[in-house]
Design an enzyme around this catalytic site. Structure first.
Site, mmCIF file in Angstrom:
data_model
loop_
_atom_site.group_PDB
_atom_site.id
_atom_site.type_symbol
_atom_site.label_atom_id
_atom_site.label_comp_id
_atom_site.label_asym_id
_atom_site.label_seq_id
_atom_site.Cartn_x
_atom_site.Cartn_y
_atom_site.Cartn_z
ATOM 1 N N ILE A 10 0.309 -1.137 0.228
ATOM 2 C CA ILE A 10 0.382 0.146 0.251
ATOM 3 C C ILE A 10 0.651 1.169 -0.505
ATOM 4 C CG2 ILE A 10 -0.166 0.564 2.261
ATOM 5 C CD1 ILE A 10 -3.563 0.607 1.834
ATOM 6 N N GLY A 31 3.481 -4.945 10.629
ATOM 7 C CA GLY A 31 1.861 -5.415 9.955
ATOM 8 C C GLY A 31 2.446 -3.491 8.754
ATOM 9 N N ASP A 33 1.292 -1.033 9.461
ATOM 10 C CA ASP A 33 1.991 0.537 9.757
ATOM 11 C C ASP A 33 3.131 0.496 9.905
ATOM 12 O OD1 ASP A 33 1.518 2.636 11.220
ATOM 13 O OD2 ASP A 33 1.063 1.098 13.654
ATOM 14 N N GLY A 118 -4.723 -8.857 10.377
ATOM 15 C CA GLY A 118 -3.422 -9.364 10.648
ATOM 16 C C GLY A 118 -3.286 -9.982 12.099
HETATM 17 N N1 AR6 Z 1 0.626 -3.291 1.640
HETATM 18 C C1 AR6 Z 1 -0.748 -3.880 1.570
HETATM 19 N N2 AR6 Z 1 -0.880 -4.512 3.461
HETATM 20 C C2 AR6 Z 1 0.080 -5.187 3.913
HETATM 21 C C3 AR6 Z 1 1.076 -4.408 4.141
HETATM 22 C C4 AR6 Z 1 1.511 -3.327 3.647
HETATM 23 N N3 AR6 Z 1 2.641 -2.856 3.420
HETATM 24 N N4 AR6 Z 1 1.595 -5.314 5.177
HETATM 25 C C5 AR6 Z 1 1.017 -5.893 5.678
HETATM 26 N N5 AR6 Z 1 -0.231 -6.156 4.720
HETATM 27 P P1 AR6 Z 1 -1.821 -6.276 10.249
HETATM 28 P P2 AR6 Z 1 -4.031 -5.114 12.357
HETATM 29 C C6 AR6 Z 1 -1.936 -6.888 5.266
HETATM 30 O O1 AR6 Z 1 -1.576 -6.661 10.653
HETATM 31 O O2 AR6 Z 1 -4.154 -6.342 11.924
HETATM 32 C C7 AR6 Z 1 0.474 -3.053 13.892
HETATM 33 O O3 AR6 Z 1 1.463 -3.549 14.867
HETATM 34 C C8 AR6 Z 1 -1.702 -7.524 5.998
HETATM 35 O O4 AR6 Z 1 -1.012 -9.103 5.833
HETATM 36 O O5 AR6 Z 1 -0.936 -4.659 9.478
HETATM 37 O O6 AR6 Z 1 -5.377 -4.371 12.209
HETATM 38 C C9 AR6 Z 1 -0.015 -2.465 14.482
HETATM 39 O O7 AR6 Z 1 0.664 -0.908 15.086
HETATM 40 C C10 AR6 Z 1 -2.989 -8.245 6.289
HETATM 41 O O8 AR6 Z 1 -4.242 -8.216 5.887
HETATM 42 O O9 AR6 Z 1 -2.707 -4.898 10.474
HETATM 43 C C11 AR6 Z 1 -1.016 -2.528 15.602
HETATM 44 O O10 AR6 Z 1 -0.865 -3.134 16.539
HETATM 45 C C12 AR6 Z 1 -3.023 -6.742 7.092
HETATM 46 O O11 AR6 Z 1 -2.345 -5.998 6.850
HETATM 47 C C13 AR6 Z 1 -1.899 -3.697 14.909
HETATM 48 O O12 AR6 Z 1 -0.634 -4.443 14.266
HETATM 49 C C14 AR6 Z 1 -3.222 -5.661 8.455
HETATM 50 O O13 AR6 Z 1 -2.576 -6.713 9.013
HETATM 51 C C15 AR6 Z 1 -3.042 -3.949 13.921
HETATM 52 O O14 AR6 Z 1 -2.715 -4.958 14.100
#
Ligand code: AR6
Length: 170
Positions: A10, A31, A33, A118
Site C-alpha cells: 500500500i 504489519g 503500520d 493481521g
Molecule cells: N501493504 C498492504 N497490506 C499490508 C502491508 C502492506 N505493506 N503489510 C501488511 N499488510 P496488520 P491489524 C496486510 O497486522 O490486524 C500493527 O502492529 C496484512 O497482511 O498490519 O489491523 C499496528 O501497529 C493484513 O492483511 O494490522 C497495530 O498494533 C493487513 O495488512 C496492529 O498491527 C492488516 O494486518 C494492527 O493490526
C-alpha cells in the site's frame, strides 16, 4: 466506478490517501503500520505525536510525507475477542470514519488495507464483507476506491465477495 482489488504494498500506491491499520498510540508498530512509517519517514512519528492517539473505531489524518500518497488516514480497528465485544460495529466504524475524514479533505482516490485481519486477528472473510460493504456505500463519493490486499488468498477472497454481492444485487 468499480472497487479495485489490488495485491500490492500500500505504501507504493499513487492515490490521494492511503489508510493505515494503526494502533491507538499512532506511534507505529508492525504489519502495514510499520511499512507505512518506514516509507513515510521519521516525520510521520513526529507529526503523529501531536495527534495524541486515536480510540478504536475512530480515524486521524496526517500528511503522507515521503509517500506517493498526499495523506495517510490512520484508523484503529478492533482486536478480535470472539465477536461479542462490538468488533463488527467497531470495524465498520473504522472504515466509515476513514471515509468521512477523506471526504472532508477533498480526497478522490483512497486505498485501504484489510484492517484488523493481521495482528488483531479478525476473521478474514467476515472482515472482508464489512470492508466491501462500506466501500460500496461510499462508491459515489470517490473516483477510485482500492482494496489493497497482501496475499493471493486475500485477493481471491475479496473478489469472491464482490462477485457474490454483484450476484445478490442483480
Ligand atoms: N501493504 C498492504 N497490506 C499490508 C502491508 C502492506 N505493506 N503489510 C501488511 N499488510 P496488520 P491489524 C496486510 O497486522 O490486524 C500493527 O502492529 C496484512 O497482511 O498490519 O489491523 C499496528 O501497529 C493484513 O492483511 O494490522 C497495530 O498494533 C493487513 O495488512 C496492529 O498491527 C492488516 O494486518 C494492527 O493490526
Amino acid at each position: 466506478m468499480a472497487i479495485e482489488v489490488l495485491k500490492c504494498d500500500i505504501t507504493q500506491l499513487p492515490v490521494d490517501a492511503i489508510v493505515n491499520a494503526a494502533n491507538s498510540s499512532l506511534m507505529g508498530g508492525g504489519g502495514v503500520d510499520g511499512a507505512i512509517h518506514r516509507a513515510a519517514g521519521p516525520e510521520l512519528k513526529e507529526y503523529n505525536r501531536k495527534l495524541g492517539g486515536c480510540p478504536t473505531g475512530e480515524a486521524r489524518i496526517s500528511p503522507g510525507f515521503r509517500l506517493p500518497a498526499k495523506w495517510i488516514i490512520h484508523t484503529v480497528g478492533p482486536v478480535w475477542h470472539g465477536g461479542d465485544r462490538g468488533e463488527p460495529e467497531l470495524l465498520r466504524a473504522a472504515y466509515r470514519n476513514s471515509f468521512k475524514l477523506a471526504r472532508a479533505h477533498g480526497v478522490r482516490s483512497i486505498a485501504f488495507p484489510a484492517i484488523s485481519t493481521g495482528a488483531y486477528g479478525y476473521p478474514k472473510a467476515a472482515a472482508a464483507r464489512i470492508a466491501i460493504d462500506e466501500m460500496r456505500r461510499h462508491e459515489a463519493d470517490f473516483d477510485r476506491i482500492v482494496a489493497c490486499v497482501f496475499s493471493d488468498a486475500d485477493k481471491a477472497l475479496y473478489e469472491r465477495i464482490l462477485a457474490e454481492q454483484d450476484a445478490a444485487d442483480a
